[in-house]
Design an enzyme around this catalytic site. Structure first.
Site, PDB file in Angstrom:
ATOM      1  N   GLY A  68      76.735 -10.589  32.707  1.00 50.87           N
ATOM      2  CA  GLY A  68      76.802 -10.080  31.343  1.00 50.87           C
ATOM      3  C   GLY A  68      78.116  -9.381  31.058  1.00 50.87           C
ATOM      4  O   GLY A  68      78.967  -9.229  31.943  1.00 50.87           O
ATOM      5  N   GLU A  69      78.281  -8.955  29.817  1.00 48.88           N
ATOM      6  CA  GLU A  69      79.551  -8.369  29.399  1.00 48.88           C
ATOM      7  C   GLU A  69      79.880  -7.082  30.159  1.00 48.88           C
ATOM      8  O   GLU A  69      80.952  -6.935  30.732  1.00 48.88           O
ATOM      9  CB  GLU A  69      79.515  -8.086  27.892  1.00 48.88           C
ATOM     10  CG  GLU A  69      79.259  -9.315  27.025  1.00 48.88           C
ATOM     11  CD  GLU A  69      80.422 -10.287  27.035  1.00 48.88           C
ATOM     12  OE1 GLU A  69      81.493  -9.917  27.539  1.00 48.88           O
ATOM     13  OE2 GLU A  69      80.253 -11.408  26.527  1.00 48.88           O
ATOM     14  N   THR A  70      78.951  -6.132  30.175  1.00 50.62           N
ATOM     15  CA  THR A  70      79.217  -4.861  30.858  1.00 50.62           C
ATOM     16  C   THR A  70      79.328  -5.053  32.353  1.00 50.62           C
ATOM     17  O   THR A  70      80.225  -4.504  33.004  1.00 50.62           O
ATOM     18  CB  THR A  70      78.107  -3.836  30.558  1.00 50.62           C
ATOM     19  OG1 THR A  70      77.948  -3.684  29.150  1.00 50.62           O
ATOM     20  CG2 THR A  70      78.452  -2.483  31.169  1.00 50.62           C
ATOM     21  N   ARG A  92      70.271 -14.240  39.096  1.00 53.63           N
ATOM     22  CA  ARG A  92      69.466 -15.460  39.141  1.00 53.63           C
ATOM     23  C   ARG A  92      70.268 -16.693  39.544  1.00 53.63           C
ATOM     24  O   ARG A  92      69.703 -17.745  39.807  1.00 53.63           O
ATOM     25  CB  ARG A  92      68.798 -15.695  37.787  1.00 53.63           C
ATOM     26  CG  ARG A  92      69.740 -15.948  36.658  1.00 53.63           C
ATOM     27  CD  ARG A  92      68.995 -16.290  35.365  1.00 53.63           C
ATOM     28  NE  ARG A  92      68.371 -15.140  34.761  1.00 53.63           N
ATOM     29  CZ  ARG A  92      67.057 -14.929  34.730  1.00 53.63           C
ATOM     30  NH1 ARG A  92      66.239 -15.777  35.316  1.00 53.63           N
ATOM     31  NH2 ARG A  92      66.575 -13.865  34.125  1.00 53.63           N
ATOM     32  N   ARG A  93      71.583 -16.561  39.561  1.00 47.33           N
ATOM     33  CA  ARG A  93      72.424 -17.704  39.953  1.00 47.33           C
ATOM     34  C   ARG A  93      73.723 -17.206  40.573  1.00 47.33           C
ATOM     35  O   ARG A  93      74.125 -16.052  40.371  1.00 47.33           O
ATOM     36  CB  ARG A  93      72.733 -18.582  38.743  1.00 47.33           C
ATOM     37  CG  ARG A  93      73.469 -17.860  37.624  1.00 47.33           C
ATOM     38  CD  ARG A  93      73.629 -18.739  36.399  1.00 47.33           C
ATOM     39  NE  ARG A  93      74.203 -18.022  35.268  1.00 47.33           N
ATOM     40  CZ  ARG A  93      75.493 -17.842  35.070  1.00 47.33           C
ATOM     41  NH1 ARG A  93      76.382 -18.333  35.936  1.00 47.33           N
ATOM     42  NH2 ARG A  93      75.929 -17.176  34.003  1.00 47.33           N
ATOM     43  N   LEU A 132      71.379  -5.028  33.416  1.00 50.30           N
ATOM     44  CA  LEU A 132      70.490  -6.067  32.903  1.00 50.30           C
ATOM     45  C   LEU A 132      70.074  -5.740  31.478  1.00 50.30           C
ATOM     46  O   LEU A 132      69.872  -4.579  31.134  1.00 50.30           O
ATOM     47  CB  LEU A 132      69.231  -6.176  33.766  1.00 50.30           C
ATOM     48  CG  LEU A 132      69.343  -6.846  35.131  1.00 50.30           C
ATOM     49  CD1 LEU A 132      67.994  -6.784  35.842  1.00 50.30           C
ATOM     50  CD2 LEU A 132      69.803  -8.294  34.993  1.00 50.30           C
ATOM     51  N   TYR A 183      62.605  -1.521  20.811  1.00 48.81           N
ATOM     52  CA  TYR A 183      63.800  -1.542  21.653  1.00 48.81           C
ATOM     53  C   TYR A 183      64.059  -0.176  22.282  1.00 48.81           C
ATOM     54  O   TYR A 183      64.232  -0.057  23.503  1.00 48.81           O
ATOM     55  CB  TYR A 183      65.012  -1.974  20.823  1.00 48.81           C
ATOM     56  CG  TYR A 183      66.293  -2.080  21.617  1.00 48.81           C
ATOM     57  CD1 TYR A 183      66.591  -3.228  22.341  1.00 48.81           C
ATOM     58  CD2 TYR A 183      67.214  -1.027  21.642  1.00 48.81           C
ATOM     59  CE1 TYR A 183      67.762  -3.330  23.079  1.00 48.81           C
ATOM     60  CE2 TYR A 183      68.389  -1.123  22.362  1.00 48.81           C
ATOM     61  CZ  TYR A 183      68.654  -2.271  23.082  1.00 48.81           C
ATOM     62  OH  TYR A 183      69.814  -2.353  23.811  1.00 48.81           O
ATOM     63  N   LYS A 187      63.511   1.100  26.308  1.00 49.47           N
ATOM     64  CA  LYS A 187      64.633   1.715  27.019  1.00 49.47           C
ATOM     65  C   LYS A 187      64.253   3.107  27.529  1.00 49.47           C
ATOM     66  O   LYS A 187      64.570   3.477  28.662  1.00 49.47           O
ATOM     67  CB  LYS A 187      65.855   1.813  26.096  1.00 49.47           C
ATOM     68  CG  LYS A 187      66.477   0.485  25.714  1.00 49.47           C
ATOM     69  CD  LYS A 187      67.108  -0.199  26.908  1.00 49.47           C
ATOM     70  CE  LYS A 187      67.890  -1.428  26.487  1.00 49.47           C
ATOM     71  NZ  LYS A 187      68.532  -2.111  27.640  1.00 49.47           N
ATOM     72  N   LEU A 210      77.980  -1.901  21.230  1.00 45.93           N
ATOM     73  CA  LEU A 210      79.012  -2.337  22.169  1.00 45.93           C
ATOM     74  C   LEU A 210      80.009  -3.243  21.457  1.00 45.93           C
ATOM     75  O   LEU A 210      79.643  -4.287  20.916  1.00 45.93           O
ATOM     76  CB  LEU A 210      78.372  -3.077  23.351  1.00 45.93           C
ATOM     77  CG  LEU A 210      77.419  -2.243  24.203  1.00 45.93           C
ATOM     78  CD1 LEU A 210      76.726  -3.124  25.252  1.00 45.93           C
ATOM     79  CD2 LEU A 210      78.149  -1.101  24.886  1.00 45.93           C
TER      80      LEU A 210
END
Length: 279
Positions: A68-70, A92-93, A132, A183, A187, A210
């Site tokens: 991911g970006e972060t 996952r990969r 994540l 959301y 969190k 972000l």
């Protein structure tokens, strides 16, 4: 008046009005902004010493969400600082990188639906970073809860059982387990449940919007980031932050000794730490 002059006049007026609106909104955001951070202002001049002291401890870490970006920015920052003897990516990969140095990282491929079968991947790490996350729009309500709550909490549980002493979680501004918004409620719930696991240190990062150009960005997300980017250009705001600053703050904060086991860094804390460290 010619058509061209008329158009120029209209566009000029529209630009002026937009600028005024941005300034007014920026002032409003600044009024409701987080309190001015004070604990990170002097870190820049001490960064090299802190990094060297940390490096000598020969610690290892893992990153969740490095695709991911972060997570990707955090990985780059940690590699640049070279403060960990080993960095493990759990995902996952298998990820591929152009940089040969990055190719030498340890990568553990797991099935997040059966994380208990991959407990060994979470063993032997000193520090854990979790970036994540997904959205309801992308994964649906159930998918969002599964990723942002279930996967995150289970990973933290396995890390704690595997001997990890320190956990850093990217959360969200406004996270609250009692919120009426799904959301923010999810969190907040995962923050509280991870805190209850009893890590020696638990750092929660609550960034605002972000600021990053996602490759798969939806029009509404793109528009929001452009808007807050324009506001941020006028003044600092608690509502948004460049993603590079979040990653930099997570890495920099690792070098510090917290005053308590659980620490919450709001958007302005993150911005101050991300800007002031390791220039």
């Amino acid at each position: 008046m010619s058509v061209m002059k008329l158009l120029d006049s209209i566009l000029g007026n529209a630009t002026g009005i937009f600028t005024v609106v941005i300034v007014l909104i920026a002032v409003l955001f600044n009024y409701f902004d987080d309190p001015d951070p004070v604990k990170y202002n002097s870190m820049a001049e001490d960064t090299k010493t802190l990094e060297e002291n940390f490096r000598q401890q020969n610690k290892s870490c893992f990153i969740l969400g490095a695709s991911g970006e972060t997570g990707r920015m955090l990985l780059q920052d940690l590699l640049g600082r070279n403060i960990f003897s080993k960095i493990t990516l759990i995902g996952r990969r298998t990820l591929t990188f152009e940089d040969k140095a990055i190719e030498n990282l340890v990568q553990e491929v797991v099935d997040f639906e059966k994380l208990e079968d991959y407990a060994a991947s979470f063993q032997g790490h000193d520090v854990g970073y979790c970036c994540l996350g997904t959205t309801k729009a992308k994964a649906g309500t159930e998918g969002f809860i599964r990723v942002d709550h279930d996967y995150v909490l289970k990973s933290a549980e396995l890390a704690k059982a595997g001997g990890c002493a320190e956990f850093h979680l990217e959360s969200s501004r406004g996270a609250d387990k009692n919120s009426n918004f799904l959301y923010l409620k999810v969190k907040g719930q995962v923050e509280a449940e991870i805190e209850a696991l009893g890590f020696d240190r638990f750092a929660i990062y609550r960034p605002g919007v972000l600021l990053v150009d996602r490759q798969e960005s939806r029009p509404t997300e793109w528009l929001a980031r452009k808007f807050f980017g324009a506001v941020s250009a006028v003044c600092s705001t608690a509502m948004s932050i460049p993603i590079q600053a979040v990653a930099k703050a997570m890495a920099s904060n690792t070098l510090l000794q917290p005053e308590q086991k659980t620490e919450i860094l709001e958007n302005k804390d993150i911005a101050s730490l991300g800007k002031g460290a390791g220039q």
